[in-house]
Design a protein around this motif. Structure first.
Motif: not given
Length: 305
Positions: A77-79, A59-63, A43-46
């Motif tokens: 968001x993937x649902x 579960x990963x969106x908060x990053x 996420x940091x790279x992106x």
């Protein structure tokens, strides 16, 4: 209804979007984790690379959303979750969507949500489950003004092609895209076709619903850029690439090349030149870091002598 959140997805200059999909861990397949084991680093790279959006799970969106400032990529968001990518397939297949997914997307400040519409040979029950999910999500998306991206996914038979392999038959793609539009898509995330010269048919059948083209399996850089230029010329409003970016040896460089094609009208050769320049800068930085480390080690050794 005006979907104001899409103003944060599409670039205001070009009207196009690059969404980087990093939601593969949702599906429980070990091979999907290659290149995304460390999600903080990914996420940091992106964020530094600056695509228009990043596609993540609940579960990963908060990053992404915990990164301060206004300039970070939007969240898609993937649902939904499915077990249709293994080879061999599990004895019992399923596809389910996250309960209260739209409310979660609102809380997470997403720009859109994404849900599958799959055609898997010999398994119509999966498509039925997808349609049920889409209808439920459509109801809630309308209530909250959340854009709904439907992903018509025409898959080859897993026994011959393995999981997640695209069937590039234009007639199948057109048919499934049209069903997604009929089900109420605000955005379509569509397969590329084998013959990209026919891709205008996909844009035509989608009508006024923007089409973003997914990347599918890993390809070489020239093929990726040629495909991108071709689908944009056909009228696509953007791309949703995952493994072709996050598994690339230079994710920032390929992102910069793709953004130049999308937003600045760069051609294939210009995109490759941008990538090559980034590769050279990356190599120089690596050599400088190695030289600094060697000098520091030599200094420590000299001090100890």
């Amino acid at each position: 209804m005006t979907l104001y959140r899409l103003n944060r997805l599409f670039n205001p200059r070009s009207g196009r979007a690059l969404d980087v999909a990093v939601d593969h861990g949702f599906f429980g397949e070990r091979s999907f984790l290659t290149g995304i084991e460390n999600m903080d680093a990914v996420v940091s790279t992106l964020v530094d690379a600056g695509p228009d959006a990043v596609q993540l799970t609940i579960g990963q969106a908060r990053r992404l959303q915990s990164v301060p400032g206004k300039q970070k990529p939007g969240l898609v968001l993937r649902t939904d979750i499915a077990n249709v990518y293994g080879n061999p397939l599990d004895a019992q297949l399923f596809s389910i969507h996250v309960p209260h997914a739209i409310e979660e997307a609102v809380r997470l400040d997403a720009v859109a949500v994404c849900v599958n519409l799959m055609e898997l040979p010999g398994h119509p029950e999966v498509r039925e489950a997808n349609i049920r999910s889409i209808l439920e999500l459509r109801r809630e998306a309308t209530r909250y003004g959340m854009p709904l991206m439907i992903e018509p996914l025409v898959m080859q038979d897993n026994s011959t092609a393995g999981g997640y392999m695209v069937d590039g038959d234009i007639d199948k793609i057109v048919t499934l895209v049209r069903q997604g539009v009929e089900l109420g898509a605000d955005l379509i995330k569509a397969d590329p076709s084998t013959d990209l010269g026919e891709y205008g048919r996909v844009i035509e059948v989608a009508g006024d619903v923007p089409v973003l083209v997914r990347g599918g399996g890993r390809v070489d850089d020239r093929t990726l850029l040629e495909r991108t230029v071709a689908v944009l010329a056909a009228g696509a409003r953007g791309i949703v690439y995952g493994r072709n970016i996050v598994q690339h040896e230079n994710p920032a460089g390929i992102t910069a090349a793709l953004l130049a094609v999308l937003h600045d009208g760069a051609d294939v050769e210009q995109g490759l030149a941008i990538l090559a320049e980034s590769d050279a800068s990356h190599a120089d930085a690596s050599r400088a870091g190695a030289s600094h480390a060697d000098a520091s080690l030599a200094g420590r050794n000299g001090a100890s002598a």
